[in-house]
Design an enzyme around this catalytic site. Structure first.
Site, short mmCIF file in Angstrom:
data_model
loop_
_atom_site.label_atom_id
_atom_site.label_comp_id
_atom_site.label_asym_id
_atom_site.label_seq_id
_atom_site.Cartn_x
_atom_site.Cartn_y
_atom_site.Cartn_z
N ASP A 132 -87.47 35.09 -3.55
CA ASP A 132 -86.32 34.02 -3.97
C ASP A 132 -85.13 34.98 -5.16
OD1 ASP A 132 -84.21 32.45 -3.09
OD2 ASP A 132 -84.84 30.81 -4.19
N CYS A 188 -88.04 22.97 18.11
CA CYS A 188 -86.46 21.20 17.43
C CYS A 188 -86.19 20.68 18.93
CB CYS A 188 -85.62 21.71 16.68
SG CYS A 188 -85.98 22.34 14.88
N SER A 216 -78.82 20.14 -2.85
CA SER A 216 -79.27 20.83 -3.59
C SER A 216 -78.47 22.21 -4.17
CB SER A 216 -80.38 21.55 -2.41
OG SER A 216 -81.21 20.79 -2.02
#
Length: 314
Positions: A132, A188, A216
């Protein structure tokens, strides 16, 4: 067992010994399915102030442009689900991923050890770990490697582990025995718990998050003032946000990590509402010495705390 399977198994066993949840080995190449989706997200301005997302786009889509002669991508998952969480229900909420040592340091160290193992025990090669911190689309590689599917909240979800894990890669200039993963089906279904629970309505479409509305993003990425239109909608989140993961049924499968570096300072979990709002720099430095919270810094955390104050939301 064939030699190629033996090599693959040895690498994966070493990854598990290093503390990773999962490991997959796939060929480096162009991420065809991601190109239009990624560009549409950028064109809509949903990356907000994260200008770096609009740079090196071709490298994000093809690691062979990032690492000379790249041939292999080893994808790993690292559990960070904590055994214990904050004690006070009134205290500002810190994202679980930031409880302990910054995952960038922890995972890069492990990936370097995995690289050294491959170089010493498998075959000579050059490689570079990514966590990341460079133009690599981690989630896309993990999905391509068969480690999970992308949920409505845009997180990678694993049938076995839920979604409380980090994703990392080791990109090598040598060809290793590749897995032939089957794409993981989207499990999902008709569930919309993450969409319904997001207080700022940041999940604007299936697998699409408008970062500008995401708690975030606001509490970590923004360098200036937070969006006044979102006041009163943070649900006491001070750094990061786990709401869409907390409500996900698949995270009933999440189990506590066993990574010592992610164990928080005991003081952190005991902080009260008053402790957080009265935090001074020495306490900040003690609690977050090697933490991802350093990304916001002391001033950023105090800004976030101020934004949460009730009198500011009237």
């Amino acid at each position: 067992m064939s030699k190629s399977k033996e090599i693959s198994q040895r690498i994966k066993e070493q990854a598990v010994l290093l503390g990773f949840l999962e490991c997959a080995i796939v060929p480096a190449g162009f991420l065809v399915e991601e190109k239009s989706r990624f560009q549409e997200w950028l064109d809509a301005g949903m990356h907000g102030e994260m200008g770096y997302m609009d740079r090196n786009k071709e490298k994000r889509l093809d690691p062979r442009l990032l690492i000379e002669n790249a041939k292999t991508v080893i994808v790993v998952l690292q559990n960070y689900f904590p055994e214990k969480t904050q004690e006070s229900t009134e205290a500002p909420v810190l994202s679980k991923y930031a409880y302990g040592t910054d995952y960038h340091f922890v995972m890069k160290d492990k990936l370097k050890k995995l690289l050294h193992f491959i170089q010493e025990e498998i075959q000579p090669c050059n490689g570079r770990p990514f966590v990341d911190s460079a133009p690599v689309l981690e989630r896309a590689w993990a999905r391509q490697a068969g480690l999970g599917w992308v949920g409505k909240n845009s997180n990678l979800i694993s049938v076995r582990h839920g979604s409380y894990f980090f994703i990392g890669e080791l990109i090598l200039d040598t060809e290793l025995p590749f897995d032939t993963p089957r794409p993981v089906a989207d499990h999902c279904g008709t569930c919309t718990r993450c969409i319904d629970a997001c207080p700022t309505k940041a999940i604007v479409a299936n697998q699409v998050v408008d970062a500008r509305k995401c708690i975030s993003y606001q509490t970590i990425e923004i360098k200036g003032d937070l969006d006044e239109n979102l006041k009163g909608q943070f649900e006491n989140r001070v750094f990061g946000c786990d709401i869409c993961q907390d409500v996900c049924p698949w995270n009933l499968k999440a189990h506590p990590h066993e990574e010592p570096a992610f164990t928080p300072n005991p003081k952190l979990l005991k902080l009260t509402h008053e402790d957080w709002h009265n935090m001074d720099r020495p306490l900040f430095n003690e609690l977050f010495k090697n933490s991802a919270v350093k990304r916001a810094g002391f001033k950023g955390l105090k800004r976030n705390l101020q934004f949460l104050r009730p009198e500011q939301n009237e």
